[in-house]
Design a protein around this motif. Structure first.
Motif, short mmCIF file in Angstrom:
data_model
loop_
_atom_site.label_atom_id
_atom_site.label_comp_id
_atom_site.label_asym_id
_atom_site.label_seq_id
_atom_site.Cartn_x
_atom_site.Cartn_y
_atom_site.Cartn_z
N GLU A 31 0.82 -1.21 0.00
CA GLU A 31 0.00 0.00 0.00
C GLU A 31 0.86 1.27 0.00
OE1 GLU A 31 -3.90 1.90 2.21
OE2 GLU A 31 -3.20 -0.11 2.74
N PRO A 32 0.94 1.95 -1.13
CA PRO A 32 1.67 3.23 -1.14
C PRO A 32 0.84 4.33 -0.49
CG PRO A 32 1.46 2.27 -3.36
CD PRO A 32 0.49 1.57 -2.47
N ALA A 33 1.52 5.29 0.11
CA ALA A 33 0.84 6.48 0.60
C ALA A 33 0.27 7.23 -0.60
CB ALA A 33 1.81 7.37 1.37
N PHE A 34 -0.92 7.81 -0.44
CA PHE A 34 -1.56 8.48 -1.58
C PHE A 34 -2.46 9.60 -1.09
CE2 PHE A 34 -5.26 6.42 -0.21
CZ PHE A 34 -6.34 6.51 -1.10
N TRP A 35 -3.10 10.26 -2.06
CA TRP A 35 -4.06 11.33 -1.80
C TRP A 35 -5.33 10.73 -1.24
CZ3 TRP A 35 -8.20 13.55 -5.19
CH2 TRP A 35 -8.58 14.85 -4.80
N ALA A 36 -5.89 11.34 -0.23
CA ALA A 36 -7.05 10.77 0.45
C ALA A 36 -8.38 11.19 -0.16
CB ALA A 36 -7.02 11.16 1.92
N GLY A 37 -8.34 11.87 -1.33
CA GLY A 37 -9.55 12.40 -1.94
C GLY A 37 -9.80 13.83 -1.56
N PHE A 38 -8.98 14.35 -0.65
CA PHE A 38 -9.02 15.75 -0.23
C PHE A 38 -7.63 16.12 0.25
CE2 PHE A 38 -9.87 13.15 3.43
CZ PHE A 38 -9.13 13.72 4.44
N ASP A 39 -7.32 17.41 0.24
CA ASP A 39 -6.00 17.86 0.70
C ASP A 39 -5.98 17.94 2.22
OD1 ASP A 39 -5.21 18.07 -1.90
OD2 ASP A 39 -5.48 20.24 -2.03
N ARG A 40 -5.01 17.26 2.83
CA ARG A 40 -4.86 17.33 4.28
C ARG A 40 -4.27 18.69 4.67
NH1 ARG A 40 -3.44 11.07 3.81
NH2 ARG A 40 -2.82 11.91 1.79
N SER A 41 -4.65 19.17 5.83
CA SER A 41 -4.34 20.56 6.20
C SER A 41 -3.08 20.72 7.03
CB SER A 41 -5.52 21.17 6.97
OG SER A 41 -5.78 20.44 8.16
N SER A 42 -2.54 19.62 7.56
CA SER A 42 -1.38 19.76 8.43
C SER A 42 -0.58 18.47 8.46
CB SER A 42 -1.80 20.13 9.86
OG SER A 42 -2.34 19.00 10.52
N VAL A 43 0.63 18.57 8.99
CA VAL A 43 1.48 17.40 9.11
C VAL A 43 0.89 16.37 10.06
CG1 VAL A 43 2.85 18.38 11.00
CG2 VAL A 43 3.88 16.67 9.49
N HIS A 44 0.05 16.82 11.00
CA HIS A 44 -0.54 15.89 11.97
C HIS A 44 -1.43 14.86 11.27
CE1 HIS A 44 1.05 18.55 14.98
NE2 HIS A 44 0.37 19.56 14.48
N GLY A 45 -2.13 15.29 10.22
CA GLY A 45 -2.95 14.35 9.46
C GLY A 45 -2.10 13.28 8.80
N PHE A 46 -0.94 13.67 8.28
CA PHE A 46 -0.04 12.71 7.67
C PHE A 46 0.57 11.78 8.71
CE2 PHE A 46 -0.28 15.69 4.19
CZ PHE A 46 -0.19 14.87 3.07
N TYR A 47 0.91 12.32 9.86
CA TYR A 47 1.47 11.48 10.92
C TYR A 47 0.48 10.37 11.28
CZ TYR A 47 3.63 10.01 15.29
OH TYR A 47 4.20 9.26 16.29
N ASP A 48 -0.78 10.74 11.47
CA ASP A 48 -1.79 9.73 11.80
C ASP A 48 -1.96 8.74 10.64
OD1 ASP A 48 -2.21 10.89 14.25
OD2 ASP A 48 -4.00 12.01 13.65
N TYR A 49 -1.89 9.23 9.40
CA TYR A 49 -2.03 8.36 8.24
C TYR A 49 -0.87 7.36 8.19
CZ TYR A 49 -2.20 7.14 3.22
OH TYR A 49 -2.24 6.48 2.02
N PHE A 50 0.34 7.80 8.48
CA PHE A 50 1.48 6.88 8.48
C PHE A 50 1.34 5.84 9.59
CE2 PHE A 50 4.22 10.53 6.63
CZ PHE A 50 3.68 10.31 5.38
N CYS A 51 0.75 6.24 10.71
CA CYS A 51 0.47 5.26 11.76
C CYS A 51 -0.57 4.25 11.28
CB CYS A 51 -0.04 5.96 13.03
SG CYS A 51 1.22 6.91 13.92
N GLN A 52 -1.56 4.73 10.56
CA GLN A 52 -2.57 3.83 10.01
C GLN A 52 -1.94 2.81 9.06
OE1 GLN A 52 -5.55 5.81 7.65
NE2 GLN A 52 -7.02 4.14 7.85
#
Length: 269
Positions: A31-52
């Motif tokens: 599973e590559p990291a990708f666009w979630a269908g909307f633009d994330r607003s901060s690095v915190h959203g990406f941090y949580d996504y990487f944890c996911q």
């Protein structure tokens, strides 16, 4: 039949898809990291996504006996914000030692803009510094050839990157030769409405051979099919391709590329 699904965005899929993939013979999903269908607003959203990607999704896949691997990056669709991109790039190294991480991806270009090129170069540098595999997204439609050429030239210019450790995804008839001639791997993305149909993918294999090529479904929150790879394998069988040739394309080839990362281990390996 056995196959590896080397590019699927399972966080956007339901558990029935996992069951269907395993039933069809899937041995691993990446599973590559990708666009979630909307633009994330901060690095915190990406941090949580990487944890996911590195904690939750492997546990969900394991319930179906399916090994799950991931790639990390900020997707080119969100690369116009250079400050956000730098913040995300800064947190990626702390995830690279997690046991299911394969490398940096899917990086690349969306609109072939200057900011996207800057972020792409930073991703490539990150991969070089940490000796990571690279998975690249190429733009769609009329910008694909230009974007693919820009990507290939940028990666080739970094002498620290070995081309056989790079997979350029979403190739089509007018870009596959460019990628293969550069010594990189070519990924064919099988989509119902865009990218590449099974028939076109098989045509390309029949023209260019099956060296350094894999097929993937890239299923996500849009119109896509998590079983596109085994369905295409079935179409290959109908065309008269041998079981050995099909196995090489849908299992052995992705196994060969992904095994360049020590984290990629299968129970049968």
């Amino acid at each position: 039949m056995r196959y590896i699904e080397p590019h699927a965005h399972m966080v956007s899929r339901v558990t029935d898809d996992y069951l269907a993939m395993v039933t069809a013979g899937c041995q691993a999903v990446c599973e590559p990291a990708f666009w979630a269908g909307f633009d994330r607003s901060s690095v915190h959203g990406f941090y949580d996504y990487f944890c996911q990607l590195t904690e939750h999704e492997p546990r969900r896949a394991a319930k179906f006996g399916l090994p799950h691997f991931s790639w990390l990056c900020i997707n080119p669709k969100e690369s116009e914000d250079l400050k956000l991109a730098d913040d995300v790039l800064a947190v990626i190294p702390q995830f690279l030692d997690r046991p299911n991480v394969l490398g940096i991806g899917e990086i690349g270009l969306n609109k072939n803009s200057r900011n996207e090129m800057k972020v792409l170069e930073k991703h490539v540098n990150l991969a070089a510094e940490h000796n990571q595999l690279i998975l690249v997204h190429t733009p769609h439609l009329e910008d694909k050839f230009k974007g693919t050429r820009l990507i290939v030239d940028l990666i080739k210019a970094d002498k620290r990157i070995r081309p056989e450790r790079v997979i350029i995804d979403h190739v089509e008839e007018h870009t596959v030769k460019l990628v293969l001639d550069a010594g990189m791997w070519a990924g064919m993305t099988l989509y119902p409405e865009s990218k590449c149909s099974p028939a076109r993918a098989i045509d390309m294999v029949e023209i260019y051979g099956n060296e350094r090529i894999w097929m993937n479904c890239a299923c996500d929150w849009g119109v896509s099919d998590p079983l596109a790879v085994p369905k295409t394998a079935f179409e290959m069988r109908k065309r008269g391709h041998s079981a050995e040739a099909i196995d090489r394309l849908v299992y052995q080839n992705p196994l060969k590329f992904l095994s360049q990362c020590p984290n990629f281990k299968l129970r049968s390996s």
